[in-house]
Design a protein around this motif. Sequence first.
Motif, PDB file in Angstrom:
ATOM      1  N   LEU A  92       1.010  -7.115  -3.350  1.00  0.00           N
ATOM      2  CA  LEU A  92       0.666  -6.688  -2.004  1.00  0.00           C
ATOM      3  C   LEU A  92       0.174  -7.865  -1.177  1.00  0.00           C
ATOM      4  N   GLN A  93       0.624  -7.916   0.079  1.00  0.00           N
ATOM      5  CA  GLN A  93       0.200  -8.935   1.022  1.00  0.00           C
ATOM      6  C   GLN A  93      -0.462  -8.276   2.230  1.00  0.00           C
ATOM      7  N   PRO A  94      -1.265  -9.035   2.985  1.00  0.00           N
ATOM      8  CA  PRO A  94      -1.834  -8.481   4.213  1.00  0.00           C
ATOM      9  C   PRO A  94      -0.726  -8.111   5.199  1.00  0.00           C
ATOM     10  N   ALA A  95      -1.073  -7.322   6.211  1.00  0.00           N
ATOM     11  CA  ALA A  95      -0.091  -6.915   7.218  1.00  0.00           C
ATOM     12  C   ALA A  95       0.600  -8.132   7.810  1.00  0.00           C
ATOM     13  N   ALA A  96       1.936  -8.079   7.881  1.00  0.00           N
ATOM     14  CA  ALA A  96       2.812  -9.140   8.386  1.00  0.00           C
ATOM     15  C   ALA A  96       2.949 -10.306   7.409  1.00  0.00           C
ATOM     16  N   GLY A  97       2.297 -10.198   6.236  1.00  0.00           N
ATOM     17  CA  GLY A  97       2.473 -11.227   5.226  1.00  0.00           C
ATOM     18  C   GLY A  97       3.851 -11.128   4.579  1.00  0.00           C
TER      19      GLY A  97
ATOM     20  N   ILE B 238      10.624 -10.615   2.038  1.00  0.00           N
ATOM     21  CA  ILE B 238      10.063  -9.274   2.190  1.00  0.00           C
ATOM     22  C   ILE B 238       8.797  -9.370   3.025  1.00  0.00           C
ATOM     23  N   ARG B 239       8.662  -8.464   4.004  1.00  0.00           N
ATOM     24  CA  ARG B 239       7.470  -8.433   4.855  1.00  0.00           C
ATOM     25  C   ARG B 239       6.685  -7.159   4.576  1.00  0.00           C
ATOM     26  N   PHE B 240       5.376  -7.301   4.447  1.00  0.00           N
ATOM     27  CA  PHE B 240       4.505  -6.158   4.194  1.00  0.00           C
ATOM     28  C   PHE B 240       3.887  -5.666   5.499  1.00  0.00           C
ATOM     29  N   LYS B 241       3.595  -4.392   5.542  1.00  0.00           N
ATOM     30  CA  LYS B 241       2.995  -3.794   6.733  1.00  0.00           C
ATOM     31  C   LYS B 241       2.141  -2.598   6.319  1.00  0.00           C
ATOM     32  N   HIS B 242       1.266  -2.187   7.241  1.00  0.00           N
ATOM     33  CA  HIS B 242       0.514  -0.958   7.007  1.00  0.00           C
ATOM     34  C   HIS B 242       1.442   0.234   7.209  1.00  0.00           C
ATOM     35  N   ASP B 243       1.154   1.315   6.529  1.00  0.00           N
ATOM     36  CA  ASP B 243       1.929   2.536   6.727  1.00  0.00           C
ATOM     37  C   ASP B 243       1.645   3.084   8.126  1.00  0.00           C
ATOM     38  N   VAL B 244       2.714   3.479   8.838  1.00  0.00           N
ATOM     39  CA  VAL B 244       2.589   3.989  10.205  1.00  0.00           C
ATOM     40  C   VAL B 244       2.533   5.513  10.159  1.00  0.00           C
ATOM     41  N   PRO B 245       1.519   6.134  10.781  1.00  0.00           N
ATOM     42  CA  PRO B 245       1.438   7.596  10.779  1.00  0.00           C
ATOM     43  C   PRO B 245       2.690   8.233  11.375  1.00  0.00           C
ATOM     44  N   ALA B 246       3.069   9.355  10.800  1.00  0.00           N
ATOM     45  CA  ALA B 246       4.285  10.040  11.255  1.00  0.00           C
ATOM     46  C   ALA B 246       4.207  10.456  12.717  1.00  0.00           C
ATOM     47  N   TRP B 247       2.997  10.792  13.195  1.00  0.00           N
ATOM     48  CA  TRP B 247       2.869  11.268  14.576  1.00  0.00           C
ATOM     49  C   TRP B 247       3.148  10.155  15.584  1.00  0.00           C
ATOM     50  N   ILE B 248       3.110   8.904  15.120  1.00  0.00           N
ATOM     51  CA  ILE B 248       3.468   7.771  15.971  1.00  0.00           C
ATOM     52  C   ILE B 248       4.924   7.375  15.743  1.00  0.00           C
ATOM     53  N   LEU B 249       5.302   7.260  14.474  1.00  0.00           N
ATOM     54  CA  LEU B 249       6.621   6.728  14.133  1.00  0.00           C
ATOM     55  C   LEU B 249       7.758   7.652  14.547  1.00  0.00           C
TER      56      LEU B 249
END
Length: 274
Positions: free
Chosen positions: A101-106, A132-143
């Motif tokens: 796991l990497q920080p967001a945008a890592g 490969i780029r890591f990111k936080h999970d985006v809530p469904a109500w936004i995505l």
Amino acid sequence: MKRWQKIAGWTLAVLITLGASIYQRMTGPTHPAQLKVQIDGNEYAFRLPRSGGERDCPVMLKGLPDGTMGTLYWKKYPSDNPFTAVTMTQTDSSLTASLPLQPAAGKLEYYLSLTAPDGEKQTFYEDDPLIIRFKHDVPAWILIPHILLMFGAMLLACYTGIAALAQWPVYRKYLILTTWTLLIGGFIFGPLVQHAAFGIYWSGFPMGTDLTDNKTLLAMIGLLVAVLTRRKTWNRYVAIGAVILLLLVFSIPHSMRGSELDHQTGQIETSSTH
């Protein structure tokens, strides 16, 4: 405007939108990479991840012959660090190893090597490692609203262009609907998605060179010019140009030159390559 014309126009708009959406998705830098392996005369196909979430990202090769061994090599990207070798574990004819796991945008870059039961060794992506780029999970109500609105904007734009080409006056109505849909999807929900995933709202002009943000901005400028001149006799040509511009910029693969963590400074910047 006859009924058959309306049906034909919407059918063509849907086909263009689907084609453009599939192309954009398939060519994006976060779409899984394809791997084909030949062992003992048999071919095995796999998908390798290029996008990770809030956990270690597994790299799994299913269905390989018993006795096949593998090694996963990874390092932070961009960096001059040496690659870390991870021996893949075999369970139920599957080889598995995880990218940490990497920080967001890592980002990490990685490649694989496999050794067949007969001892033949093959290496994949060593000369051009996968990113490969890591990111936080985006809530469904936004995505989900973001995806639907951006898809809707492209669909409405296609119909607007078709109506303008056919000289149907209704194109002005759909030009305005397209503009509002892109405004909400791209400039309200778009920044919300990016903030949820990477902690920043906007990385396009003038803040950065993110292609996704900048192409959305460019498409909006074209639509606004068409909307503001909609009462002009020559507006039909401006509307057609705005739609063509939108389709051209949206053909740029999604997430190209997006947010990227600088591992040394800890700052999120805009990638110059991936």
